[in-house]
Design an enzyme around this catalytic site. Structure first.
Site, PDB file in Angstrom:
ATOM      1  N   SER A   6       0.862  -1.182   0.000  1.00 32.24           N
ATOM      2  CA  SER A   6       0.000   0.000   0.000  1.00 32.24           C
ATOM      3  C   SER A   6       0.895   1.228   0.000  1.00 32.24           C
ATOM      4  CB  SER A   6      -0.959  -0.002   1.194  1.00 32.24           C
ATOM      5  OG  SER A   6      -0.257  -0.180   2.410  1.00 32.24           O
ATOM      6  N   GLU A   8       1.307   5.653   0.565  1.00 27.76           N
ATOM      7  CA  GLU A   8       0.775   6.880   1.182  1.00 27.76           C
ATOM      8  C   GLU A   8       1.208   8.126   0.421  1.00 27.76           C
ATOM      9  OE1 GLU A   8       0.317   7.269   5.442  1.00 27.76           O
ATOM     10  OE2 GLU A   8       1.542   9.092   5.356  1.00 27.76           O
ATOM     11  N   PHE A 206      12.680  14.209  10.276  1.00 28.60           N
ATOM     12  CA  PHE A 206      11.458  13.485  10.640  1.00 28.60           C
ATOM     13  C   PHE A 206      11.735  12.534  11.810  1.00 28.60           C
ATOM     14  CE2 PHE A 206       9.754  13.531   5.971  1.00 28.60           C
ATOM     15  CZ  PHE A 206       9.355  14.851   6.128  1.00 28.60           C
TER      16      PHE A 206
END
Length: 279
Positions: A6, A8, A206
């Site tokens: 998947s 993002e 991050f």
């Protein structure tokens, strides 16, 4: 058996970015993604952008999963957003607490993501896939690991279908987290979040913000490359490919790629892992 993938994205801020993302979606068709998730700004600041991005992805024939942040929201406006998604035949959502918008004093009617999950199940029924967040190295705002595990278990018991982790570079942290949740009786799929490394300084920022460990040997080698972008990219691909290989060997239920709206590194990683269709 092939490991599901998947992807993002974040909502683009410009018309050029919107058109570029449509191209990126088509390029990532080669990995046969289960779905594309789309992030959601603090307090709903990108709500309309999230909705339009999800609609664009769905129009290209893919399943889309909008993020839904509940902090600062009311039951009424969450119900309104869910009704909008239901009308667009969207049945997967990433349910998050989110961060309180700057200058806002109250959290609204939801304090925790578990309350949002419960509300979705209570009002929408069982025909939704509800993903929640997991933190293998524990939530940056949580001092105690045991309490963070309990909050995660609360989200699952409220009705979550599965979880996506924050990105990490230490596979042992992931496997330990999964083992700890299984010991608590949590049995939903916990999909590891994967952050390809392109701009190392940005990724390091991050990681520092979110309490994510970058192994010292990786950090030192990356810092040694300085402004050698080609070496950073090549070494980053090796590091993340090895991480994914270890995770796949350990039987993960999928891989969720944080792409930063780019396709090249995710495509290259999936090719190395045998997860992308041949050109």
């Amino acid at each position: 058996m092939t490991t599901p993938v998947s992807i993002e994205f974040f909502p683009p801020n410009t018309p050029v970015g919107t058109e570029k993302l449509k191209t990126v979606v088509q390029e990532l068709r080669a990995v046969n993604p289960q779905y594309f998730s789309v992030t959601y700004g603090a307090g709903g600041s990108t709500r309309e952008k999230t909705l339009s991005t999800v609609a664009d992805i769905a129009a290209q024939g893919f399943d889309a999963a909008p993020h839904l942040s509940c902090v600062g929201s009311t039951r009424e406006n969450i119900a309104e957003i869910l009704a909008t998604y239901r009308a667009q035949h969207i049945r997967r959502v990433v349910a998050l607490r989110g961060d309180l918008p700057s200058g806002t004093a109250t959290a609204g009617e939801f304090r925790y993501a578990s309350e949002l999950v419960h509300f979705i199940r209570e009002t929408q029924g069982e025909d939704w896939d509800i993903e929640v967040a997991a933190y293998p190295e524990y939530h940056p705002q949580q001092r105690y690991a045991a309490r963070d595990l309990q909050f995660f278990a609360d989200k699952v018991r409220a009705g979550a279908s599965g979880a996506i982790t924050q990105f990490f570079y230490n596979p042992d942290a992931y496997f330990h987290f999964v083992d700890a949740t299984r010991a608590m009786g949590v049995d939903v799929p916990i999909v590891p979040g994967i952050m390809p490394i392109n701009n190392y300084a940005r990724i390091a920022q991050f990681a520092q913000r979110d309490g994510i460990e970058i192994p010292r040997w990786v950090a030192l080698k990356m810092e040694g490359y300085m402004d050698d972008a080609a070496s950073v990219r090549a070494f980053g691909l090796d590091v993340v490919a090895q991480l994914c290989e270890r995770l796949i060997a350990g039987g993960v239920p999928g891989l969720h790629f944080y792409t930063l709206n780019q396709s090249a590194l995710t495509l290259e990683l999936c090719k190395r892992l045998g997860l992308a269709a041949k050109a």
